[in-house]
Write an enzyme that holds these catalytic residues in place. Structure first.
Site, PDB file in Angstrom:
ATOM      1  N   LEU A 420     -20.724  -8.158  34.387  1.00  0.00           N
ATOM      2  CA  LEU A 420     -19.611  -8.668  33.595  1.00  0.00           C
ATOM      3  C   LEU A 420     -19.801  -8.168  32.169  1.00  0.00           C
ATOM      4  O   LEU A 420     -20.930  -8.027  31.696  1.00  0.00           O
ATOM      5  CB  LEU A 420     -19.581 -10.201  33.598  1.00  0.00           C
ATOM      6  CG  LEU A 420     -19.266 -10.908  34.923  1.00  0.00           C
ATOM      7  CD1 LEU A 420     -19.323 -12.421  34.732  1.00  0.00           C
ATOM      8  CD2 LEU A 420     -17.903 -10.499  35.460  1.00  0.00           C
ATOM      9  N   ASP A 421     -18.689  -7.903  31.470  1.00  0.00           N
ATOM     10  CA  ASP A 421     -18.787  -7.528  30.062  1.00  0.00           C
ATOM     11  C   ASP A 421     -19.546  -8.600  29.293  1.00  0.00           C
ATOM     12  O   ASP A 421     -19.512  -9.786  29.651  1.00  0.00           O
ATOM     13  CB  ASP A 421     -17.390  -7.378  29.443  1.00  0.00           C
ATOM     14  CG  ASP A 421     -16.637  -6.184  29.987  1.00  0.00           C
ATOM     15  OD1 ASP A 421     -17.278  -5.303  30.588  1.00  0.00           O
ATOM     16  OD2 ASP A 421     -15.408  -6.143  29.813  1.00  0.00           O
ATOM     17  N   ARG A 422     -20.187  -8.188  28.227  1.00  0.00           N
ATOM     18  CA  ARG A 422     -20.931  -9.132  27.390  1.00  0.00           C
ATOM     19  C   ARG A 422     -20.051 -10.301  26.959  1.00  0.00           C
ATOM     20  O   ARG A 422     -20.485 -11.456  26.939  1.00  0.00           O
ATOM     21  CB  ARG A 422     -21.473  -8.397  26.158  1.00  0.00           C
ATOM     22  CG  ARG A 422     -22.250  -9.281  25.183  1.00  0.00           C
ATOM     23  CD  ARG A 422     -22.843  -8.438  24.060  1.00  0.00           C
ATOM     24  NE  ARG A 422     -23.639  -9.244  23.148  1.00  0.00           N
ATOM     25  CZ  ARG A 422     -24.445  -8.745  22.212  1.00  0.00           C
ATOM     26  NH1 ARG A 422     -24.555  -7.445  22.073  1.00  0.00           N
ATOM     27  NH2 ARG A 422     -25.140  -9.535  21.419  1.00  0.00           N
TER      28      ARG A 422
END
Length: 573
Positions: A420-422
């Site tokens: 998942l994106d940060r």
């Protein structure tokens, strides 16, 4: 992001009288930032916002020049929207003001009253660029003249016609050979049954002779066409040789001109150290400067400041006008400097200055450990908090992967099945065994793992198709941004629906069918998608307290027994 309002610009003439503009509101020394803006990720400082508002007022009201920011493209096919920048500076008398610049050219000019000029003006009539560009244009005209010569076109048409006839006849000859071979085989099989040994031998010799005759007939036809096409090519060769020579001459002149142009771009820093484009890009991945390097607003602004002994205080860049077709740009929104074109340049120009820390290097979370939703012998399902990397980066080590290793030190082999994106929160599955990892990888490849996200949009989308299909690829000059590209982009599909509308914002359900980088963020923000960015999306919209994107549902088969596992977790927004 809320802009600081300033009084309406009463006298437009004051803007064009100088490139050093007074700030529209008084600013105390104590209100200035302690460090200069980190140009690749920032929230504009209030003093920069004041300058931005003044410049935007001027852009709305000025009548000195004309540039249609509203159309997609102008007559030359160039993007009409434009990136502008402001640099708040302080002169030797401690007087605060700001400089303004635009990227590239504006209203077909490099110089406009009130704006700082380019690092090098390639449009100058008496400059070497115009002179040598004229000679290259002359070569282009010579090539066009040959390519449009009636005799050349007739010879080209004649060659194409003969080549097509040759291909058709040779293809027909091959088909005939194959059919004849098949018939001979049938005849041989029948003869083996019906003929005596003496007659069979004569018959087989006859079949062999037919085969050889057809083979040589095909070869003779092939040779005849080869001679015809060679003669036609030779008649074309006179013209083609001239075209090739001119193209090689153009290539050589263009390379020399480009290098000479690169040499004109010399960039200063506050130490008065000077470096050129070739040197700055020598050790980058591309090794050579990309097109347009050095023509962006930020390098122009800093160059003028250093040349005139002005102290840079704060920087902000914003997009003004229509968005280009491929990139995502919104009118009036702030954007960081591009990495591909500007990072090597600005790294040099900011050397020796106190600059804000890169947010990507900061450990975003004080809380440690894992929020485990479910655990088995083979895997974990966790709730990843917003701000935590999925895997450790070059500068930030804290991540889901590092925390799993700390919590389960005996786990070996690959663990991170997906990312998942940060900035995104929500459900993730992490493998604890190699067998589970491989099984999950196979499920992702077969698209049997299902994910659902909940997001809040910065507005209410108009009703469109429940499916968004926009191909994506990386924006090579502005990583990690992605862009829509119908030529080189990879298929990306998202299904969506509105869950709730509240306070002029839509809560939506997003179901990614594919798993491209930033897919949901681009599909939300792009004009051909929902045309409204996700709230808090710094890359494609406006930054806020957090990105309102959450992985709320995850469904997969348990690697151990094939049981369908379903997990749901509501976001905290």
């Amino acid at each position: 992001m809320v802009l600081i309002l300033c009084p309406q610009m009463k006298d437009l003439e004051t803007f064009i009288q100088s490139v050093f503009h007074k700030l529209p509101i008084p600013i105390a020394e104590t209100d200035l930032p302690e460090k200069f803006t980190f140009p690749f990720s920032y929230q504009p400082h209030p003093v920069a916002l004041s300058a931005v508002k003044a410049l935007q007022t001027y852009l709305n009201e000025q009548k000195k020049w004309n540039h249609d920011f509203g159309d997609q493209t102008d007559e030359s096919g160039e993007i009409c929207g434009k990136m502008f920048g402001v640099l708040v500076v302080q002169n030797k008398g401690k007087e605060l003001g700001y400089l303004a610049a635009f990227s590239g050219k504006l209203a077909e000019r490099n110089y406009l009253e009130g704006f700082v000029g380019p690092i090098y003006d390639r449009l100058a009539e008496d400059g070497f660029f115009k002179e040598k560009e004229t000679s290259i244009i002359a070569i282009n005209d010579q090539i066009k003249a040959i390519e449009h010569d009636p005799q050349y076109l007739n010879l080209l048409s004649e060659y194409d016609t003969k080549r097509d006839r040759s291909n058709k006849e040779m293809q027909a000859s091959l088909i005939y050979k194959k059919k004849a071979k098949h018939i001979r085989q049938l005849k041989r099989e029948a003869a083996m049954q019906d003929l005596s040994s003496d007659r069979l031998e004569d018959f087989l010799q006859q079949m062999s002779k037919e085969s050889q005759d057809l083979h040589f007939q095909h070869k003779r036809k092939q040779q005849a066409w080869r001679e015809v096409l060679t003669a036609a090519k030779e008649r074309l060769a006179f013209y083609q040789k001239k075209i090739d020579e001119l193209k090689e001459k153009r290539k050589s002149k263009s390379a020399v001109l480009q290098q000479q142009l690169f040499d004109q771009y010399q960039f200063l820093n506050q130490r008065k150290e000077r470096k050129g484009l070739t040197t700055l890009f020598k050790h980058t991945k591309q090794e050579r400067p990309p097109a347009g390097a050095g023509d962006c607003a930020a390098p122009k602004l800093l160059q003028h400041a250093f040349l005139n002994n002005l102290k840079p205080v704060a920087l902000a860049e914003f997009w003004w006008g229509q968005s280009p077709k491929l990139e995502l740009r919104r009118h009036g929104y702030f954007y960081p400097a591009c990495l591909g074109k500007c990072k090597p340049i600005l790294t040099h120009m900011l050397a020796g200055m106190r600059v804000d820390e890169n947010p990507a290097y900061q450990e975003a979370l004080k809380t440690k450990g894992l929020d485990i939703i479910y655990e088995s012998v083979d895997y974990l399902v966790i709730n990843k908090p917003n701000g935590l990397l999925s895997v450790s980066g070059k500068y930030v080590l804290d991540s889901v992967a590092s925390r799993v290793k700390a919590a389960f030190p005996k786990v070996t082999g690959p663990m991170m099945v997906h990312r998942l994106d940060r900035e995104t929160s929500g459900l993730m599955v992490v493998a604890k065994t190699l067998a589970a990892y491989l099984d999950f990888q196979n499920q992702f490849l077969n698209k049997t793992i299902k994910k659902e996200y909940i997001a809040i949009l910065n507005g209410i989308p108009e009703y469109k198709s429940p499916s968004i299909k926009l191909p994506l690829r990386p924006d090579h000059h502005q990583r990690p941004r992605q862009m829509v590209c119908y030529i080189d982009g990879k298929l990306a599909e998202t299904h969506w629906s509105i869950l709730e509308i509240k306070a002029a914002k839509a809560r939506v359900l997003l179901k990614p069918i594919t798993g491209r980088t930033h897919q949901l963020r681009v599909h939300s923000a792009h004009p051909e998608g929902l045309n409204i960015p996700i709230e808090g999306d710094e890359l494609y919209g406006l930054k806020s307290d957090r990105l309102k994107l959450h992985a709320a549902a995850l469904t997969f088969e348990d690697p151990a027994n094939g049981k369908l596992m379903e997990f749901h977790l509501d976001p905290d927004f």
